[in-house]
Write a protein that holds these residues in place. Structure first.
Motif, PDB file in Angstrom:
ATOM      1  N   VAL A  38      23.842  24.004  34.494  1.00  0.00           N
ATOM      2  CA  VAL A  38      23.804  22.887  33.553  1.00  0.00           C
ATOM      3  C   VAL A  38      23.440  21.649  34.354  1.00  0.00           C
ATOM      4  O   VAL A  38      24.050  21.369  35.385  1.00  0.00           O
ATOM      5  CB  VAL A  38      25.179  22.690  32.858  1.00  0.00           C
ATOM      6  CG1 VAL A  38      25.114  21.554  31.856  1.00  0.00           C
ATOM      7  CG2 VAL A  38      25.632  23.972  32.185  1.00  0.00           C
ATOM      8  N   ALA A  39      22.438  20.905  33.879  1.00  0.00           N
ATOM      9  CA  ALA A  39      21.971  19.739  34.624  1.00  0.00           C
ATOM     10  C   ALA A  39      21.455  18.678  33.660  1.00  0.00           C
ATOM     11  O   ALA A  39      21.252  18.932  32.483  1.00  0.00           O
ATOM     12  CB  ALA A  39      20.846  20.151  35.582  1.00  0.00           C
ATOM     13  N   ILE A  40      21.271  17.504  34.184  1.00  0.00           N
ATOM     14  CA  ILE A  40      20.557  16.454  33.455  1.00  0.00           C
ATOM     15  C   ILE A  40      19.328  16.113  34.277  1.00  0.00           C
ATOM     16  O   ILE A  40      19.313  16.269  35.505  1.00  0.00           O
ATOM     17  CB  ILE A  40      21.416  15.192  33.186  1.00  0.00           C
ATOM     18  CG1 ILE A  40      21.924  14.550  34.473  1.00  0.00           C
ATOM     19  CG2 ILE A  40      22.575  15.518  32.294  1.00  0.00           C
ATOM     20  CD1 ILE A  40      21.208  13.277  34.766  1.00  0.00           C
ATOM     21  N   GLN A  41      18.287  15.679  33.584  1.00  0.00           N
ATOM     22  CA  GLN A  41      17.038  15.314  34.238  1.00  0.00           C
ATOM     23  C   GLN A  41      16.559  14.016  33.624  1.00  0.00           C
ATOM     24  O   GLN A  41      16.835  13.733  32.460  1.00  0.00           O
ATOM     25  CB  GLN A  41      15.988  16.403  34.003  1.00  0.00           C
ATOM     26  CG  GLN A  41      16.431  17.772  34.465  1.00  0.00           C
ATOM     27  CD  GLN A  41      15.628  18.894  33.836  1.00  0.00           C
ATOM     28  OE1 GLN A  41      15.132  18.770  32.733  1.00  0.00           O
ATOM     29  NE2 GLN A  41      15.516  19.993  34.550  1.00  0.00           N
ATOM     30  N   GLY A  42      15.829  13.247  34.392  1.00  0.00           N
ATOM     31  CA  GLY A  42      15.229  12.040  33.850  1.00  0.00           C
ATOM     32  C   GLY A  42      14.144  12.419  32.875  1.00  0.00           C
ATOM     33  O   GLY A  42      13.489  13.442  33.014  1.00  0.00           O
ATOM     34  N   GLY A  43      13.986  11.606  31.851  1.00  0.00           N
ATOM     35  CA  GLY A  43      12.948  11.859  30.860  1.00  0.00           C
ATOM     36  C   GLY A  43      13.552  11.988  29.486  1.00  0.00           C
ATOM     37  O   GLY A  43      14.704  11.650  29.253  1.00  0.00           O
TER      38      GLY A  43
END
Length: 138
Positions: A38-43
Motif C-alpha cells: 500500500v503506497a501513495i504517489q504524487g499525481g
C-alpha cells in the motif's frame, strides 16, 4: 522484520477486503506474490493517488503488519499519509472495487483514487495536477 498485529495499527483491512486480496493472490500463476503493498504517489486529480499492488515481500525500511491472514507492507514515505486508513472491498451494483477511507485526506476526487492532505503538509516530490488516470471523470 517484525510483523505487527494490533488494533491501533497503521492501516486497517476489512475482512471483506482481506478475502478478496487472498483470492487475487491465489490467482498468481507463479506464486510469487506474498504481500500487499500500500503506497501513495504524487499525481492524480487531487495531488496524491493510492497505490495497491502485490509484491514478493518487504524491502528495507518497510513497515510490515498482518491482518486477517494478509501481510501488508508500507514504505516509510507513504506511512504518515496512510495512518489510520481503512481498506475495504465493495462488490455492489453501483460501486465495486477497493475503497480506501483515509482520515488524513482533506478532499478526494470523485473516483476516490486521489486525495489532498491538509495545507502545509509535505507534498510528494513528483506531485502534479494531472488527471488521476483511473477512469474518473470531472
Amino acid at each position: 522484520m517484525e510483523i505487527i498485529e494490533r488494533p491501533d495499527t497503521l492501516v486497517s483491512l476489512t475482512p471483506t477486503a482481506a478475502e478478496k486480496i487472498r483470492e487475487l493472490m491465489a490467482e498468481d500463476p507463479d506464486g510469487e506474490t506474498s504481500v500487499l503493498r500500500v503506497a501513495i504517489q504524487g499525481g492524480g486529480c487531487s495531488g496524491f493517488q493510492y497505490g495497491l499492488g502485490f509484491d514478493a515481500g518487504p524491502v528495507e525500511d518497510d513497515q510490515t503488519l498482518e491482518q486477517h491472514g494478509v501481510t501488508i507492507v508500507i514504505d516509510p514515505y507513504s506511512a504518515p499519509y496512510l495512518k489510520g486508513a481503512t481498506i475495504d472491498f465493495l462488490n455492489g451494483l453501483e460501486e465495486s472495487g477497493f475503497k480506501i477511507d483515509n482520515p488524513n485526506a482533506q478532499a478526494s476526487c470523485g473516483c476516490g483514487h486521489s486525495f489532498t492532505v491538509e495545507e502545509g503538509a509535505e507534498a510528494a516530490p513528483d506531485a502534479h495536477g494531472g488527471g488521476c488516470g483511473s477512469g474518473c471523470s470531472h
